[in-house]
Write a protein that holds these residues in place. Structure first.
Motif, PDB file in Angstrom:
ATOM      1  N   ALA A  96       0.834  -1.205   0.000  1.00  0.00           N
ATOM      2  CA  ALA A  96       0.000   0.000   0.000  1.00  0.00           C
ATOM      3  C   ALA A  96       0.871   1.257   0.000  1.00  0.00           C
ATOM      4  CB  ALA A  96      -0.932  -0.004   1.208  1.00  0.00           C
ATOM      5  N   ILE A  97       1.931   1.242   0.791  1.00  0.00           N
ATOM      6  CA  ILE A  97       2.841   2.392   0.846  1.00  0.00           C
ATOM      7  C   ILE A  97       3.474   2.639  -0.518  1.00  0.00           C
ATOM      8  CG2 ILE A  97       5.044   3.215   1.787  1.00  0.00           C
ATOM      9  CD1 ILE A  97       4.258   1.824   4.428  1.00  0.00           C
ATOM     10  N   GLU A  98       3.925   1.577  -1.162  1.00  0.00           N
ATOM     11  CA  GLU A  98       4.554   1.715  -2.480  1.00  0.00           C
ATOM     12  C   GLU A  98       3.579   2.296  -3.504  1.00  0.00           C
ATOM     13  OE1 GLU A  98       5.955  -2.207  -3.279  1.00  0.00           O
ATOM     14  OE2 GLU A  98       7.630  -2.070  -1.856  1.00  0.00           O
ATOM     15  N   SER A  99       2.289   2.004  -3.337  1.00  0.00           N
ATOM     16  CA  SER A  99       1.282   2.494  -4.278  1.00  0.00           C
ATOM     17  C   SER A  99       1.038   3.996  -4.153  1.00  0.00           C
ATOM     18  CB  SER A  99      -0.044   1.750  -4.073  1.00  0.00           C
ATOM     19  OG  SER A  99       0.103   0.378  -4.369  1.00  0.00           O
ATOM     20  N   VAL A 100       1.306   4.565  -2.967  1.00  0.00           N
ATOM     21  CA  VAL A 100       1.051   6.000  -2.770  1.00  0.00           C
ATOM     22  C   VAL A 100       2.337   6.822  -2.689  1.00  0.00           C
ATOM     23  CG1 VAL A 100      -1.132   5.533  -1.587  1.00  0.00           C
ATOM     24  CG2 VAL A 100       0.955   5.814  -0.238  1.00  0.00           C
ATOM     25  N   LEU A 136      -3.624   5.994   4.149  1.00  0.00           N
ATOM     26  CA  LEU A 136      -2.399   6.670   3.712  1.00  0.00           C
ATOM     27  C   LEU A 136      -2.715   7.854   2.804  1.00  0.00           C
ATOM     28  CD1 LEU A 136      -0.261   3.491   2.994  1.00  0.00           C
ATOM     29  CD2 LEU A 136       0.278   5.226   4.716  1.00  0.00           C
ATOM     30  N   ASP A 137      -3.694   7.671   1.926  1.00  0.00           N
ATOM     31  CA  ASP A 137      -4.079   8.743   1.013  1.00  0.00           C
ATOM     32  C   ASP A 137      -4.604   9.946   1.793  1.00  0.00           C
ATOM     33  OD1 ASP A 137      -4.447   9.546  -1.826  1.00  0.00           O
ATOM     34  OD2 ASP A 137      -6.548   9.679  -1.238  1.00  0.00           O
ATOM     35  N   ASN A 138      -5.403   9.690   2.824  1.00  0.00           N
ATOM     36  CA  ASN A 138      -5.898  10.781   3.669  1.00  0.00           C
ATOM     37  C   ASN A 138      -4.751  11.490   4.385  1.00  0.00           C
ATOM     38  OD1 ASN A 138      -8.589  10.497   3.043  1.00  0.00           O
ATOM     39  ND2 ASN A 138      -9.080   9.242   4.818  1.00  0.00           N
ATOM     40  N   THR A 161      -1.836  -4.783  15.294  1.00  0.00           N
ATOM     41  CA  THR A 161      -2.312  -3.403  15.234  1.00  0.00           C
ATOM     42  C   THR A 161      -1.425  -2.598  14.300  1.00  0.00           C
ATOM     43  OG1 THR A 161      -3.176  -3.491  17.496  1.00  0.00           O
ATOM     44  CG2 THR A 161      -2.797  -1.312  16.548  1.00  0.00           C
ATOM     45  N   VAL A 162      -2.048  -2.001  13.294  1.00  0.00           N
ATOM     46  CA  VAL A 162      -1.335  -1.119  12.366  1.00  0.00           C
ATOM     47  C   VAL A 162      -1.654   0.317  12.756  1.00  0.00           C
ATOM     48  CG1 VAL A 162      -1.018  -0.419   9.969  1.00  0.00           C
ATOM     49  CG2 VAL A 162      -1.497  -2.818  10.515  1.00  0.00           C
ATOM     50  N   ARG A 163      -0.610   1.105  12.946  1.00  0.00           N
ATOM     51  CA  ARG A 163      -0.775   2.495  13.369  1.00  0.00           C
ATOM     52  C   ARG A 163      -0.209   3.420  12.295  1.00  0.00           C
ATOM     53  NH1 ARG A 163       1.275   1.397  17.793  1.00  0.00           N
ATOM     54  NH2 ARG A 163      -0.615   0.710  18.853  1.00  0.00           N
ATOM     55  N   ILE A 164      -1.029   4.354  11.825  1.00  0.00           N
ATOM     56  CA  ILE A 164      -0.605   5.321  10.807  1.00  0.00           C
ATOM     57  C   ILE A 164      -0.693   6.712  11.421  1.00  0.00           C
ATOM     58  CG2 ILE A 164      -1.095   6.297   8.530  1.00  0.00           C
ATOM     59  CD1 ILE A 164      -2.192   3.550   7.722  1.00  0.00           C
ATOM     60  N   ARG A 165       0.469   7.323  11.605  1.00  0.00           N
ATOM     61  CA  ARG A 165       0.560   8.603  12.313  1.00  0.00           C
ATOM     62  C   ARG A 165       1.016   9.694  11.346  1.00  0.00           C
ATOM     63  NH1 ARG A 165       1.513   8.936  17.710  1.00  0.00           N
ATOM     64  NH2 ARG A 165       2.195   6.748  17.656  1.00  0.00           N
ATOM     65  N   ASP A 166       0.254  10.788  11.279  1.00  0.00           N
ATOM     66  CA  ASP A 166       0.658  11.898  10.419  1.00  0.00           C
ATOM     67  C   ASP A 166       0.841  13.174  11.240  1.00  0.00           C
ATOM     68  OD1 ASP A 166      -1.759  13.667  10.450  1.00  0.00           O
ATOM     69  OD2 ASP A 166      -2.733  11.958   9.490  1.00  0.00           O
ATOM     70  N   THR A 167       1.472  14.158  10.628  1.00  0.00           N
ATOM     71  CA  THR A 167       1.674  15.457  11.275  1.00  0.00           C
ATOM     72  C   THR A 167       0.892  16.515  10.506  1.00  0.00           C
ATOM     73  OG1 THR A 167       3.712  15.739   9.985  1.00  0.00           O
ATOM     74  CG2 THR A 167       3.936  14.868  12.213  1.00  0.00           C
ATOM     75  N   THR A 194      -9.547  18.405  -2.705  1.00  0.00           N
ATOM     76  CA  THR A 194      -8.682  17.227  -2.770  1.00  0.00           C
ATOM     77  C   THR A 194      -9.405  16.002  -3.307  1.00  0.00           C
ATOM     78  OG1 THR A 194      -9.217  16.724  -0.459  1.00  0.00           O
ATOM     79  CG2 THR A 194      -7.213  18.007  -0.869  1.00  0.00           C
ATOM     80  N   GLY A 195     -10.707  16.130  -3.550  1.00  0.00           N
ATOM     81  CA  GLY A 195     -11.434  15.025  -4.168  1.00  0.00           C
ATOM     82  C   GLY A 195     -12.039  14.036  -3.206  1.00  0.00           C
ATOM     83  N   GLY A 196     -12.199  14.407  -1.941  1.00  0.00           N
ATOM     84  CA  GLY A 196     -12.777  13.479  -0.980  1.00  0.00           C
ATOM     85  C   GLY A 196     -14.267  13.282  -1.191  1.00  0.00           C
ATOM     86  N   SER A 197     -14.730  12.030  -1.083  1.00  0.00           N
ATOM     87  CA  SER A 197     -16.154  11.734  -1.265  1.00  0.00           C
ATOM     88  C   SER A 197     -16.858  11.502   0.062  1.00  0.00           C
ATOM     89  CB  SER A 197     -16.318  10.482  -2.137  1.00  0.00           C
ATOM     90  OG  SER A 197     -15.808   9.346  -1.459  1.00  0.00           O
TER      91      SER A 197
END
Length: 244
Positions: A96-100, A136-138, A161-167, A194-197
């Motif tokens: 998934a990371i490689e895709s974005v 990841l896209d968000n 548990t997968v944790r996705i942390r952004d700043t 940004t195209g969010g639905s």
């Protein structure tokens, strides 16, 4: 009247499904035309080049929305089923990371994930891949240039548990309880840009719960957000309700 309500819901689901299918054909035709223009990219002037990029971006955005509507219709009609098998969750996340990554680089955002270990589980790889793509896209869309996204996996005795942390910009407290509802968008003006639905998180929640897991978020405005996906290593139940 319950019977009338069910009939209306069934008709609505059928309409959304049929409408989404009908949109696929013209979208495919337009995609082919854009593809032909891409081959002649070296003969385009800068203005035409930019117009082609915008057309391609908007086409991808609309296609994503159509696919989300189709997924929603399938969930409502109980046709959306898991196809499970043994998997390494670390590989699913890395894919998934490689895709974005290309999009993240375009926005000047770094994604960091250095877990090369084996985290075995029983899951639907393709559907969980969709969940991580959404998250990841968000994280990319709602972060400023130069920001970073950190991804990690914690392994317990019976769960992962997968944790996705952004700043990024963060989410106000009053929006957190509605974040996973259909068509809900925190910043409507920015979502339009940004195209969010407003469907991605609702679909992600449904997929995770079908696995017997849970998804949650903690966030602070102007600090960032942490999305957490917890999954059982073995699929606990396939009878989770499909109604969002």
């Amino acid at each position: 009247d319950i019977t009338e309500h069910r009939s209306l819901e069934k008709a609505k689901t059928a309409f959304v499904s049929d409408f989404s299918h009908e949109l696929r054909t013209p979208l495919t035709t337009i995609q082919s035309a854009v593809g032909l223009l891409e081959r002649a990219r070296d003969r385009l002037d800068p203005l035409e080049h930019r117009a082609l990029e915008l057309a391609d971006q908007e086409l991808k955005r609309i296609r994503t929305m159509v696919e989300e509507l189709l997924t929603l219709a399938q969930m409502d009609s109980w046709k959306y089923q898991l196809e499970v098998g043994p998997a390494n969750l670390s590989t699913v996340v890395q894919t998934a990371i490689e895709s974005v990554e290309a999009k993240a680089e375009r926005f000047g955002i770094g994604i960091y994930f250095d877990d090369a270990g084996e985290h075995k589980c029983i899951c639907d790889v393709q559907k969980l891949y969709q969940v991580f793509i959404n998250l990841l896209d968000n994280a990319i869309k709602y972060s400023d240039p130069g920001a970073r996204v950190d991804v990690e996996i914690d392994e317990g005795a019976s769960s992962l548990t997968v944790r996705i942390r952004d700043t990024g910009v963060g989410i106000p407290d009053e929006d957190l309880t509605q974040l996973f509802e259909r068509f809900y968008r925190v910043d409507k003006d920015r979502s339009r840009a940004t195209g969010g639905s407003g469907l991605g998180l609702a679909i992600s929640k449904q997929i995770v719960e079908m696995h017997g897991g849970s998804i949650s978020v903690e966030s602070e405005v102007d600090v960032g957000s942490v999305f957490e996906v917890s999954l059982p290593k073995a699929l606990l139940s396939r009878s989770v309700s499909h109604a969002l």
